[in-house]
Design an enzyme around this catalytic site. Sequence first.
Site, PDB file in Angstrom:
ATOM      1  N   ASP A   4       0.996  -1.207  -0.016  1.00 21.86           N
ATOM      2  CA  ASP A   4       0.139   0.190  -0.077  1.00 21.86           C
ATOM      3  C   ASP A   4       0.982   1.151   0.117  1.00 21.86           C
ATOM      4  OD1 ASP A   4      -3.006   0.645   1.763  1.00 21.86           O
ATOM      5  OD2 ASP A   4      -1.579   2.232   0.727  1.00 21.86           O
ATOM      6  N   GLU A 100      -3.363   0.001  -3.875  1.00 17.69           N
ATOM      7  CA  GLU A 100      -3.003  -1.011  -2.956  1.00 17.69           C
ATOM      8  C   GLU A 100      -3.170  -2.277  -3.740  1.00 17.69           C
ATOM      9  OE1 GLU A 100      -5.337  -2.006   0.338  1.00 17.69           O
ATOM     10  OE2 GLU A 100      -6.826  -0.413  -0.420  1.00 17.69           O
TER      11      GLU A 100
HETATM   12  P1  TTP Z   1      -5.338   5.189   1.035  1.00 21.34           P
HETATM   13  O1  TTP Z   1      -4.423   3.982   0.780  1.00 21.34           O
HETATM   14  O2  TTP Z   1      -6.629   4.836   2.194  1.00 21.34           O
HETATM   15  O3  TTP Z   1      -4.451   6.365   1.732  1.00 21.34           O
HETATM   16  P2  TTP Z   1      -2.979   6.890   1.682  1.00 21.34           P
HETATM   17  O4  TTP Z   1      -2.376   6.038   0.695  1.00 21.34           O
HETATM   18  O5  TTP Z   1      -3.337   8.546   1.155  1.00 21.34           O
HETATM   19  O6  TTP Z   1      -2.398   7.016   3.195  1.00 21.34           O
HETATM   20  P3  TTP Z   1      -1.977   5.722   3.869  1.00 21.34           P
HETATM   21  O7  TTP Z   1      -0.305   6.014   3.935  1.00 21.34           O
HETATM   22  O8  TTP Z   1      -2.694   5.614   5.143  1.00 21.34           O
HETATM   23  O9  TTP Z   1      -2.111   4.544   2.636  1.00 21.34           O
HETATM   24  O10 TTP Z   1      -5.997   5.794  -0.218  1.00 21.34           O
HETATM   25  C1  TTP Z   1      -5.315   5.957  -1.317  1.00 21.34           C
HETATM   26  C2  TTP Z   1      -5.496   7.177  -2.100  1.00 21.34           C
HETATM   27  O11 TTP Z   1      -6.939   7.207  -2.465  1.00 21.34           O
HETATM   28  C3  TTP Z   1      -5.419   8.426  -1.233  1.00 21.34           C
HETATM   29  O12 TTP Z   1      -4.039   8.865  -1.314  1.00 21.34           O
HETATM   30  C4  TTP Z   1      -6.308   9.305  -1.755  1.00 21.34           C
HETATM   31  C5  TTP Z   1      -7.393   8.514  -2.428  1.00 21.34           C
HETATM   32  N1  TTP Z   1      -8.547   8.539  -1.270  1.00 21.34           N
HETATM   33  C6  TTP Z   1      -9.491   9.546  -1.411  1.00 21.34           C
HETATM   34  O13 TTP Z   1      -9.704  10.257  -2.502  1.00 21.34           O
HETATM   35  N2  TTP Z   1     -10.633   9.585  -0.352  1.00 21.34           N
HETATM   36  C7  TTP Z   1     -10.733   8.792   0.787  1.00 21.34           C
HETATM   37  O14 TTP Z   1     -11.333   8.899   1.651  1.00 21.34           O
HETATM   38  C8  TTP Z   1      -9.548   8.000   0.820  1.00 21.34           C
HETATM   39  C9  TTP Z   1      -9.486   7.099   2.085  1.00 21.34           C
HETATM   40  C10 TTP Z   1      -8.501   7.820  -0.104  1.00 21.34           C
HETATM   41 MG    MG Z   2      -2.172   4.278   0.954  1.00 22.28          MG
END
Ligand code: TTP
Ligand code: MG
Length: 385
Positions: A4, A100
Amino acid sequence: MHADMDAFFVSVEVRDKPWLKGKPVAVSGDISTRSVIATASYEARKCGVHSAMPIFKALNLCPNLILIKADHKKYEEVSAKIIKTLSSYSPSVETASIDEAFLDLTYISKDFEEAKTVGEKIKNEIHAKFRLPLTIGISSNKLLSKLASKIGKPNGLKIILPEEKDLFLKNTPIEKISGIGTKTAKLLKHKFGVQTPGDLREIPLLTLYSTFKSRAIFLYNAARGIDTTPIIPDYEKEHQKSIGNSMTLPFDTNNTSYLYSVLKHLSYVVAKRLRENKLYAQNIIITVRYSDFRTITRQVKIRPTNTSKVIYLISIKILKEVQLNRKIRLLGITASNLISSPVITLFESFDKREEIIDKTMDILKAKYGKNITNYATLMNIKQRT
Ligand code: TTP
Ligand code: MG
């Protein structure tokens, strides 16, 4: 293995705008106070800023937050390249979202030590090729490897060995388990005093059933770190080329408001089947058969979606460009160019609302039968007999 990307959208922006490094940064759809945060840098997260938080709230918590407008096309391109890189490490890669994926290492590594080496290689290659951080979780099933990557964030590589799983589950807040959302976590806390999967284990299955019904077995298993869901490789999902539905109208007509109602119904059916298959359409095809049986098709490329309203609006747009000087006998919608990688559409508040409507309709139909809910505009539509 679960891989991820860390703060994905923000990491891509910081990579391309190095002066943002180390600063509280957030990416959002529109830079307006009505919009929500897509993701925030780990610096911004320290002030409490997180995904789906309204911008005005994020600015209250973190007044020097730097906001960047999302560039979906760029993130999708990077995502596709990352998945391609991951696919060189295992023949069985399941893209779980834009940033991911799960990798089956069963036949690649003989033990966790070897799996760790694969994980390190992947991290190095992704750092070198894309200059982006990611976290890798490794364990004996999807639930535990996803938990491992969550615990290992940011920029980590975490292994949960089978003999360690009970210890991890005892000490993990229940909401860190994938599939247990904030609502379920709250209910578990308030009704049963459950804070961790360890506490959840103490609740008998039948007690869980009385509150959570069909989700009870998932919760029972999750508490024990049991997850038998297989990794479904992307190529298996992609063999499904298209999903379509058509309707012969009860009478031939070119009344647009009637035709729109039919498109609304068809959009819902097609979108529902996409959601059931965890697929997103990148192309919408409309089929129009006139009363003389002459049939035409028109198509439009779209951003990946499985939302009824989006498909409906595209269909109307296509139909507007079709000649309606003759009456129509049949209308059809086909979603094609399907992909399994969901693209988060939280940016557009209307999408979020429509998603909730779709999901609620899916649940009601599954529980009480397919006629239990429908769009009011469709009340006068019956099949041709
Ligand atoms: P995530 O993998 O949930 O979050 P992330 O990669 O930003 O952070 P982490 O280090 O905790 O993994 O989501 C991946 C991408 O999806 C994120 O960068 C932006 C998008 N996203 C949204 O647009 N809205 C949301 O509510 C979430 C959770 C993610
Ligand atoms: Mg992420």
